[in-house]
Design a protein around this motif. Structure first.
Motif, PDB file in Angstrom:
ATOM      1  N   GLU A 197      -4.157  -6.740  -9.899  1.00  0.00           N
ATOM      2  CA  GLU A 197      -5.434  -6.448  -9.233  1.00  0.00           C
ATOM      3  C   GLU A 197      -5.703  -7.443  -8.120  1.00  0.00           C
ATOM      4  O   GLU A 197      -6.077  -7.067  -7.004  1.00  0.00           O
ATOM      5  N   TRP A 198      -5.541  -8.735  -8.415  1.00  0.00           N
ATOM      6  CA  TRP A 198      -5.733  -9.756  -7.380  1.00  0.00           C
ATOM      7  C   TRP A 198      -4.759  -9.563  -6.226  1.00  0.00           C
ATOM      8  O   TRP A 198      -5.150  -9.588  -5.059  1.00  0.00           O
ATOM      9  N   ARG A 199      -3.503  -9.384  -6.563  1.00  0.00           N
ATOM     10  CA  ARG A 199      -2.463  -9.293  -5.529  1.00  0.00           C
ATOM     11  C   ARG A 199      -2.699  -8.106  -4.614  1.00  0.00           C
ATOM     12  O   ARG A 199      -2.585  -8.203  -3.382  1.00  0.00           O
ATOM     13  N   HIS A 200      -3.047  -6.975  -5.177  1.00  0.00           N
ATOM     14  CA  HIS A 200      -3.286  -5.781  -4.363  1.00  0.00           C
ATOM     15  C   HIS A 200      -4.493  -5.975  -3.453  1.00  0.00           C
ATOM     16  O   HIS A 200      -4.499  -5.488  -2.312  1.00  0.00           O
ATOM     17  N   GLU A 201      -5.509  -6.665  -3.937  1.00  0.00           N
ATOM     18  CA  GLU A 201      -6.672  -6.935  -3.088  1.00  0.00           C
ATOM     19  C   GLU A 201      -6.278  -7.810  -1.904  1.00  0.00           C
ATOM     20  O   GLU A 201      -6.652  -7.525  -0.754  1.00  0.00           O
ATOM     21  N   PHE A 202      -5.528  -8.882  -2.169  1.00  0.00           N
ATOM     22  CA  PHE A 202      -5.087  -9.734  -1.066  1.00  0.00           C
ATOM     23  C   PHE A 202      -4.202  -8.953  -0.091  1.00  0.00           C
ATOM     24  O   PHE A 202      -4.316  -9.111   1.129  1.00  0.00           O
ATOM     25  N   HIS A 203      -3.329  -8.110  -0.639  1.00  0.00           N
ATOM     26  CA  HIS A 203      -2.434  -7.356   0.235  1.00  0.00           C
ATOM     27  C   HIS A 203      -3.208  -6.399   1.135  1.00  0.00           C
ATOM     28  O   HIS A 203      -2.834  -6.197   2.301  1.00  0.00           O
ATOM     29  N   SER A 204      -4.261  -5.818   0.622  1.00  0.00           N
ATOM     30  CA  SER A 204      -5.038  -4.840   1.384  1.00  0.00           C
ATOM     31  C   SER A 204      -5.815  -5.467   2.531  1.00  0.00           C
ATOM     32  O   SER A 204      -6.212  -4.764   3.461  1.00  0.00           O
ATOM     33  N   HIS A 205      -6.051  -6.766   2.450  1.00  0.00           N
ATOM     34  CA  HIS A 205      -6.903  -7.435   3.444  1.00  0.00           C
ATOM     35  C   HIS A 205      -6.165  -8.624   4.047  1.00  0.00           C
ATOM     36  O   HIS A 205      -6.575  -9.781   3.876  1.00  0.00           O
ATOM     37  N   PRO A 206      -5.086  -8.390   4.769  1.00  0.00           N
ATOM     38  CA  PRO A 206      -4.300  -9.496   5.333  1.00  0.00           C
ATOM     39  C   PRO A 206      -5.028 -10.173   6.487  1.00  0.00           C
ATOM     40  O   PRO A 206      -5.721  -9.526   7.283  1.00  0.00           O
ATOM     41  N   GLU A 207      -4.846 -11.484   6.562  1.00  0.00           N
ATOM     42  CA  GLU A 207      -5.408 -12.265   7.663  1.00  0.00           C
ATOM     43  C   GLU A 207      -4.354 -13.258   8.134  1.00  0.00           C
ATOM     44  O   GLU A 207      -3.650 -13.854   7.322  1.00  0.00           O
ATOM     45  N   ALA A 257       4.329  -0.242   7.208  1.00  0.00           N
ATOM     46  CA  ALA A 257       4.884   1.107   7.144  1.00  0.00           C
ATOM     47  C   ALA A 257       4.741   1.727   5.756  1.00  0.00           C
ATOM     48  O   ALA A 257       5.131   2.870   5.557  1.00  0.00           O
ATOM     49  N   ASN A 258       4.212   0.969   4.795  1.00  0.00           N
ATOM     50  CA  ASN A 258       3.998   1.509   3.456  1.00  0.00           C
ATOM     51  C   ASN A 258       2.727   2.355   3.417  1.00  0.00           C
ATOM     52  O   ASN A 258       1.798   2.150   4.213  1.00  0.00           O
ATOM     53  N   HIS A 259       2.686   3.276   2.454  1.00  0.00           N
ATOM     54  CA  HIS A 259       1.534   4.176   2.355  1.00  0.00           C
ATOM     55  C   HIS A 259       0.944   4.199   0.960  1.00  0.00           C
ATOM     56  O   HIS A 259       0.228   5.135   0.603  1.00  0.00           O
ATOM     57  N   PHE A 260       1.207   3.156   0.169  1.00  0.00           N
ATOM     58  CA  PHE A 260       0.621   3.119  -1.159  1.00  0.00           C
ATOM     59  C   PHE A 260      -0.860   2.719  -1.061  1.00  0.00           C
ATOM     60  O   PHE A 260      -1.355   2.346   0.013  1.00  0.00           O
ATOM     61  N   ALA A 261      -1.542   2.780  -2.195  1.00  0.00           N
ATOM     62  CA  ALA A 261      -2.995   2.605  -2.198  1.00  0.00           C
ATOM     63  C   ALA A 261      -3.421   1.218  -1.736  1.00  0.00           C
ATOM     64  O   ALA A 261      -4.514   1.056  -1.162  1.00  0.00           O
ATOM     65  N   HIS A 262      -2.584   0.196  -1.973  1.00  0.00           N
ATOM     66  CA  HIS A 262      -2.986  -1.155  -1.595  1.00  0.00           C
ATOM     67  C   HIS A 262      -2.416  -1.585  -0.249  1.00  0.00           C
ATOM     68  O   HIS A 262      -2.391  -2.782   0.067  1.00  0.00           O
ATOM     69  N   ALA A 263      -1.984  -0.647   0.576  1.00  0.00           N
ATOM     70  CA  ALA A 263      -1.458  -0.983   1.902  1.00  0.00           C
ATOM     71  C   ALA A 263      -2.541  -1.648   2.756  1.00  0.00           C
ATOM     72  O   ALA A 263      -3.742  -1.527   2.490  1.00  0.00           O
ATOM     73  N   SER A 264      -2.104  -2.341   3.789  1.00  0.00           N
ATOM     74  CA  SER A 264      -3.017  -3.060   4.666  1.00  0.00           C
ATOM     75  C   SER A 264      -4.088  -2.149   5.252  1.00  0.00           C
ATOM     76  O   SER A 264      -3.797  -1.050   5.727  1.00  0.00           O
ATOM     77  N   ARG A 265      -5.317  -2.640   5.224  1.00  0.00           N
ATOM     78  CA  ARG A 265      -6.424  -1.931   5.849  1.00  0.00           C
ATOM     79  C   ARG A 265      -6.777  -2.525   7.206  1.00  0.00           C
ATOM     80  O   ARG A 265      -7.757  -2.118   7.824  1.00  0.00           O
ATOM     81  N   THR A 266      -5.988  -3.488   7.643  1.00  0.00           N
ATOM     82  CA  THR A 266      -6.225  -4.142   8.928  1.00  0.00           C
ATOM     83  C   THR A 266      -5.106  -3.772   9.887  1.00  0.00           C
ATOM     84  O   THR A 266      -3.958  -4.189   9.684  1.00  0.00           O
ATOM     85  N   PRO A 267      -5.379  -2.977  10.899  1.00  0.00           N
ATOM     86  CA  PRO A 267      -4.324  -2.540  11.809  1.00  0.00           C
ATOM     87  C   PRO A 267      -3.567  -3.712  12.430  1.00  0.00           C
ATOM     88  O   PRO A 267      -4.170  -4.695  12.877  1.00  0.00           O
TER      89      PRO A 267
END
Length: 383
Positions: free
Chosen positions: A12-22, A83-93
């Motif tokens: 859960e933590w890892r997917h959250e971090f992955h979704s919001h890269p900075e 290029a991934n399309h899973f649910a936790h993919a980056s939300r930051t273009p």
């Protein structure tokens, strides 16, 4: 594994971090979330470090006073379009955790939780959440800000996931682990003209092409065969029309090696090659050559102790001591210049996409192993 740190929570933590890269020095959300997770367990910390987004937390053992060690994780992402399309993919273009720092952060948080639950050791453990590992030297910034003076520790340790190694495999190097990292930008300026009349101009494209070839000879014919070096031109910018000889060309690239004396020699010969090529073609040349990261060297004694810990872990079935060092670079080198320690690799999977690849994803099966390694290391070194 801790009763409060489960694989599901780590995921859960890892997917959250992955979704919001900075990326470098912009890890505000990431830093705040790290602090929030630590605070939920009552873990003491200092925030706003390393240019503003670094965090250092600590846990004291129940066995009384003793040594202090540091465990480090990098927290930044890359300027890569996922290029991934899973649910936790980056939300930051345009930004992506393409190197697994989301997993490194998660493993260190898990270790902090596990060690607060069972602080069966003497002394203190510092948890270093470092920004800007990718290219910008957040590790250097933390050292220059007084990391080791403010948080005294006798040794410091790091981990990186490694695609190509199976989950459950680890690699430990006695000395050299990662190469030194320099970058360069060369601008050649000539005289533009019609492409049908090249004799009326000074051809920067021809000179640049010859320069690219010439630079390869510095490594292949001047570097001793027993030493390792790479000099790569990675960008070539010139012109914007079919029938115009451009006035300028710009080349960019990187130089990697391990030996400090060789590093200086490569820079010197690089500058000589650019100057001589410019003179031959009647061009002006400007060079921006930057030394970024030193080579990463483990302290042999500490590397051996890390290997011993790994070999005794139930989640590890093979510890490699025979892998060559990587020509990639790591700003953990700045910390290892100040304190002894070791930097190891943990397998991310045989079929994992390469680091910095848009299809890469940190393997969630690795997270519990990483937590186990950190906690076993602490209890071995401080137990």
């Amino acid at each position: 594994m801790s009763t409060i740190i489960t694989p599901d929570l780590l995921r859960e933590w890892r997917h959250e971090f992955h979704s919001h890269p900075e990326t470098a020095f912009e890890e505000q959300r990431t830093s705040a979330r790290i602090a929030e997770i630590l605070a939920a367990r009552g873990i003491e910390m200092v925030t706003g470090l390393g240019g503003g987004t670094g965090v250092v937390a600590w846990v004291d053992g129940l066995r009384g006073s003793g040594s202090a060690i540091g465990l480090r994780a990098d927290i930044d992402a890359l300027d890569v379009t996922e290029a991934n399309h899973f649910a936790h993919a980056s939300r930051t273009p345009g930004k992506m955790h393409a190197c697994g720092h989301d997993g490194h952060t998660t493993m260190l948080l898990g270790a902090a939780y596990a060690l607060t639950e069972n602080p069966d050791f003497a002394g203190r453990v510092y948890f270093i959440f470092q920004p800007a590992e990718e290219n910008e030297g957040g590790g250097r910034v933390m050292v220059e800000e007084g990391l080791f003076e403010r948080f005294p520790m006798e040794a410091v340790y790091g981990v990186h996931n490694w695609p190509g190694l199976e989950v459950g495999e680890a690699a430990v190097h006695d000395s050299a682990v990662m190469a030194a990292f320099d970058v360069f930008t060369v601008k050649l300026s000539g005289y533009g003209c019609h492409a049908a009349m090249p004799h009326l101009g000074k051809d920067v494209v021809l000179a640049a092409c010859q320069l690219v070839n010439q630079l390869q000879g510095i490594v292949s014919r001047e570097t001793p065969a027993h030493q390792t070096a790479v000099m790569s031109v990675t960008q070539f910018h010139a012109g914007d029309a079919y029938n115009v000889m451009p006035e300028t060309v710009e080349l960019c690239g990187t130089v990697r090696c391990f030996d400090a004396e060789l590093r200086d020699q490569l820079e010197e010969r690089f500058r000589q090659a650019v100057a001589s090529m410019a003179t031959f073609h009647g061009l002006e040349a400007s060079i921006d050559y930057q030394s970024r990261y030193p080579a990463t060297f483990n302290t042999p004694e500490h590397a051996s102790r890390c290997a011993d810990v790994l070999e005794s872990m139930p989640g590890i079935h093979r510890v490699r001591r025979d892998l060559p060092p990587s020509m990639a670079s790591e700003d953990f080198a700045f910390m290892l210049q100040q304190r002894p320690g070791a930097y190891i690799w943990l397998g991310n999977g045989k079929d994992s996409a390469a680091l910095h690849n848009p299809h890469y994803d940190f393997n969630d099966e690795l997270a519990p192993i990483g937590v186990g390694y950190w906690t076993a290391l602490v209890r071995t070194l401080l137990g």
